[in-house]
Design a protein around this motif. Structure first.
Motif, PDB file in Angstrom:
ATOM      1  N   ARG A  20       0.842  -1.204   0.000  1.00  0.00           N
ATOM      2  CA  ARG A  20       0.000   0.000   0.000  1.00  0.00           C
ATOM      3  C   ARG A  20       0.874   1.249   0.000  1.00  0.00           C
ATOM      4  N   ILE A  35      -5.474  -9.003  -0.668  1.00  0.00           N
ATOM      5  CA  ILE A  35      -6.336  -8.197  -1.532  1.00  0.00           C
ATOM      6  C   ILE A  35      -7.720  -8.103  -0.912  1.00  0.00           C
ATOM      7  N   GLU A  52     -13.892  -6.772  -4.912  1.00  0.00           N
ATOM      8  CA  GLU A  52     -12.631  -6.147  -4.535  1.00  0.00           C
ATOM      9  C   GLU A  52     -11.440  -6.762  -5.273  1.00  0.00           C
ATOM     10  N   GLU A  56      -9.111  -4.497  -7.741  1.00  0.00           N
ATOM     11  CA  GLU A  56      -7.719  -4.229  -7.380  1.00  0.00           C
ATOM     12  C   GLU A  56      -6.705  -4.978  -8.228  1.00  0.00           C
ATOM     13  N   THR A  57      -7.107  -6.133  -8.790  1.00  0.00           N
ATOM     14  CA  THR A  57      -6.123  -6.966  -9.487  1.00  0.00           C
ATOM     15  C   THR A  57      -6.454  -7.281 -10.940  1.00  0.00           C
ATOM     16  N   CYS A  97      -2.774  -1.541  -9.878  1.00  0.00           N
ATOM     17  CA  CYS A  97      -3.675  -1.212  -8.774  1.00  0.00           C
ATOM     18  C   CYS A  97      -3.468   0.242  -8.360  1.00  0.00           C
ATOM     19  N   GLU A  99      -4.056   1.475  -5.518  1.00  0.00           N
ATOM     20  CA  GLU A  99      -3.775   1.587  -4.084  1.00  0.00           C
ATOM     21  C   GLU A  99      -2.326   1.254  -3.733  1.00  0.00           C
TER      22      GLU A  99
END
Length: 152
Positions: A20, A35, A52, A56-57, A97, A99
């Motif tokens: 992160r 994740i 999610e 994210e991926t 991603c 994040e």
């Protein structure tokens, strides 16, 4: 109260981890995590983790297993209830991603990363392929002061 999910995606004896580094005012800044993220209104834990992981991926979970429910209590933030899953059945290609940075990390190296102290405890249980368990972590600020783990 916060409701969230986390998934440890496995391939070739490695977990896909998120470092992160990109979000401002991130409680998880510079930490390595599996994740996941927070529930949206009306979502089940399963719907949340599938959404999610994809967001994210770029990966699509074909199957997954609920392994533990974690309760985080801290003097610095709201109580959080986290549903933790594992999966080794997915399709798709990794995306960037927003994040942080995604990286496949050898499972034995994960607990050596900069993670929350409590995460080290439950990740070891996941790696040992333990059955379902729950765990409550109590933090004073960022310092783990107490935990209670129950196996089923």
């Amino acid at each position: 109260m916060i409701l969230s999910t986390l998934c440890y995606i496995e391939k070739d004896n490695k977990y896909l981890m998120l470092h992160r580094t990109k979000k401002k005012n991130d409680i998880n800044k510079d930490k390595w995590l599996g994740i996941g993220g927070k529930f949206e209104e009306g979502e089940s834990p399963e719907e949340c983790i599938v959404r999610e992981v994809t967001e994210e991926t770029g990966l699509k979970l074909n199957s997954y297993k609920l392994r533990t429910i974690v309760t985080y209590v801290s003097t610095n933030w709201e109580t959080e209830y986290m549903y933790v899953f594992t999966s080794n059945d997915f399709t798709g290609d990794l995306i960037e991603c927003n994040e942080g940075d995604l990286q496949w990390i050898d499972k034995k190296e994960v607990t050596k990363l900069n993670t929350w102290e409590g995460d080290k405890i439950f990740v070891e249980k996941l790696q040992n392929d333990s059955g379902f368990f729950t765990v409550k972590f109590e933090y004073d600020g960022d310092r783990l002061v107490k935990y209670n783990l129950k196996e089923y």
